[in-house]
Design an enzyme around this catalytic site. Structure first.
Site, PDB file in Angstrom:
ATOM      1  N   GLY A  74       2.865  -1.284   4.339  1.00  8.79           N
ATOM      2  CA  GLY A  74       2.909   0.139   4.081  1.00  8.79           C
ATOM      3  C   GLY A  74       4.300   0.607   3.716  1.00  8.79           C
ATOM      4  O   GLY A  74       4.771   0.428   2.599  1.00  8.79           O
ATOM      5  N   GLY A  75       4.991   1.225   4.672  1.00 10.65           N
ATOM      6  CA  GLY A  75       6.283   1.853   4.404  1.00 10.65           C
ATOM      7  C   GLY A  75       7.308   0.946   3.763  1.00 10.65           C
ATOM      8  O   GLY A  75       8.081   1.374   2.891  1.00 10.65           O
ATOM      9  N   SER A 132       3.319  -2.338  10.468  1.00  7.53           N
ATOM     10  CA  SER A 132       4.777  -2.363  10.637  1.00  7.53           C
ATOM     11  C   SER A 132       5.377  -3.703  10.212  1.00  7.53           C
ATOM     12  O   SER A 132       6.249  -4.265  10.891  1.00  7.53           O
ATOM     13  CB  SER A 132       5.162  -2.029  12.087  1.00  7.53           C
ATOM     14  N   HIS A 181      -9.613   1.103   4.969  1.00  9.29           N
ATOM     15  CA  HIS A 181      -8.356   1.272   5.692  1.00  9.29           C
ATOM     16  C   HIS A 181      -8.562   2.235   6.863  1.00  9.29           C
ATOM     17  O   HIS A 181      -9.364   3.166   6.776  1.00  9.29           O
ATOM     18  CB  HIS A 181      -7.277   1.806   4.745  1.00  9.29           C
ATOM     19  N   GLY A 236       2.575   2.017  11.012  1.00  7.32           N
ATOM     20  CA  GLY A 236       3.525   3.107  10.898  1.00  7.32           C
ATOM     21  C   GLY A 236       4.199   3.513  12.193  1.00  7.32           C
ATOM     22  O   GLY A 236       4.890   4.524  12.246  1.00  7.32           O
ATOM     23  N   GLU A 294      -5.504  -5.158  10.587  1.00 13.78           N
ATOM     24  CA  GLU A 294      -4.525  -4.115  10.846  1.00 13.78           C
ATOM     25  C   GLU A 294      -4.780  -3.476  12.207  1.00 13.78           C
ATOM     26  O   GLU A 294      -5.639  -2.589  12.321  1.00 13.78           O
ATOM     27  CB  GLU A 294      -4.596  -3.040   9.758  1.00 13.78           C
ATOM     28  N   GLU A 344      -6.939   4.640   7.933  1.00 15.09           N
ATOM     29  CA  GLU A 344      -6.726   6.057   7.620  1.00 15.09           C
ATOM     30  C   GLU A 344      -7.948   6.658   6.935  1.00 15.09           C
ATOM     31  O   GLU A 344      -8.273   7.831   7.145  1.00 15.09           O
ATOM     32  CB  GLU A 344      -5.464   6.210   6.760  1.00 15.09           C
ATOM     33  N   ASN A 386       0.869  -1.180   0.000  1.00 12.19           N
ATOM     34  CA  ASN A 386       0.000   0.000   0.000  1.00 12.19           C
ATOM     35  C   ASN A 386       0.905   1.229   0.000  1.00 12.19           C
ATOM     36  O   ASN A 386       1.478   1.587   1.024  1.00 12.19           O
ATOM     37  CB  ASN A 386      -0.911  -0.017   1.228  1.00 12.19           C
ATOM     38  N   TRP A 387       1.004   1.869  -1.166  1.00 15.43           N
ATOM     39  CA  TRP A 387       1.891   3.025  -1.286  1.00 15.43           C
ATOM     40  C   TRP A 387       1.316   4.294  -0.667  1.00 15.43           C
ATOM     41  O   TRP A 387       2.011   5.296  -0.565  1.00 15.43           O
ATOM     42  CB  TRP A 387       2.206   3.270  -2.762  1.00 15.43           C
ATOM     43  N   LYS A 388       0.043   4.256  -0.304  1.00 18.62           N
ATOM     44  CA  LYS A 388      -0.602   5.431   0.290  1.00 18.62           C
ATOM     45  C   LYS A 388      -0.379   6.645  -0.636  1.00 18.62           C
ATOM     46  O   LYS A 388      -0.503   6.510  -1.847  1.00 18.62           O
ATOM     47  CB  LYS A 388      -0.104   5.651   1.718  1.00 18.62           C
TER      48      LYS A 388
END
Length: 243
Positions: free
Chosen positions: A225-226, A204, A96, A171, A165, A98, A9-11
């Site tokens: 994610g990251g 994470s 998600h 994150g 999640e 967010e 997920n590149w957000k």
């Protein structure tokens, strides 16, 4: 056997040029990736067309990060399922944390988006999970049960991925203990009508913990994610080692 789905997920990261640069560094790492793994990149809307062209013939599946429940209309800033399928999108993240936290997503709108995605032939990745405060109050099980009950009304569980999640782990560098993630994912599976739905862990996920995560019997993949933003780190996650 349940499918293993590893999704990045590149957000809100990567221009088209940066996406092309990522692929140039990432795709060579997939030459020996086992066939039982579905690799998905969920990228910003502006990257979808160029990514679709670049991914043609590869093992990578293209994913989006949201979809509206109507096929067209006066919904400024939203994206319709036919717009996604036209450029080769196969998966879409829905619900998600967010989106729920910052953009007013509710279980009702999540349910509408899930059904719209499936009606268009997209496979939704439904995200569920609790905050740190909810976990500390012992509400993890009841909250996730409530989310599943509301989100999955009328949803086809044969074309679905679920991502657990824990919001407190996204994150933050705090990964949910793999055995605890496995326990919660087992709880999620027990509430589904189709026990073969792939259920991912997200929060994470990194190259140094992916092997332990994927060794858990209930966990069928990861929503990353990251660590999905760098070719080498995401390649290590995709090519996790069975232990």
């Amino acid at each position: 056997m349940r499918k293993k789905v590893i999704a990045g997920n590149w957000k809100m990261y990567k221009t088209q040029a940066e996406a092309a640069e990522f692929l140039a560094g990432f795709m060579p790492h997939l030459e020996n990736t086992p066939d039982d793994r579905e690799v998905v990149l969920c990228v910003p809307f502006t990257d979808l067309a160029i990514m679709s062209q670049s991914l043609h013939g590869s093992i990578i599946r293209l994913g989006a990060q949201n979809v509206h429940w109507e096929t067209s209309g006066a919904f400024t800033g939203e994206i319709a399922a036919p717009m996604l399928t036209e450029v080769g999108v196969r998966y879409v993240i829905i619900g998600h944390s967010e989106r729920r936290q910052y953009f007013g997503e509710t279980d009702e709108t999540v349910n509408l988006r899930l059904k719209a995605a499936q009606n268009a032939g997209l496979i939704p990745i439904l995200c569920v999970g609790e905050t740190k405060q909810q976990r500390d109050r012992g509400e993890t099980e009841s909250l996730i049960s409530s989310q599943l009950k509301a989100d999955l009304v009328g949803v086809d569980q044969t074309h679905l991925v679920i991502a657990y999640e824990p919001i407190w782990a996204i994150g933050t560098g705090d990964t949910c203990e793999s055995k605890e993630a496995n326990r919660v994912i087992g709880l999620i599976r027990s509430q589904l009508s189709n026990p073969d739905v792939p259920i991912q862990y997200g929060g994470s996920v990194k190259p140094d913990n992916i092997d332990e995560i994927m060794a858990q019997p209930e966990i069928d993949g990861a929503l990353v994610g990251g660590a999905s933003l760098q070719p080498a780190s995401f390649a290590r996650i995709v090519n996790y080692q069975k232990v």
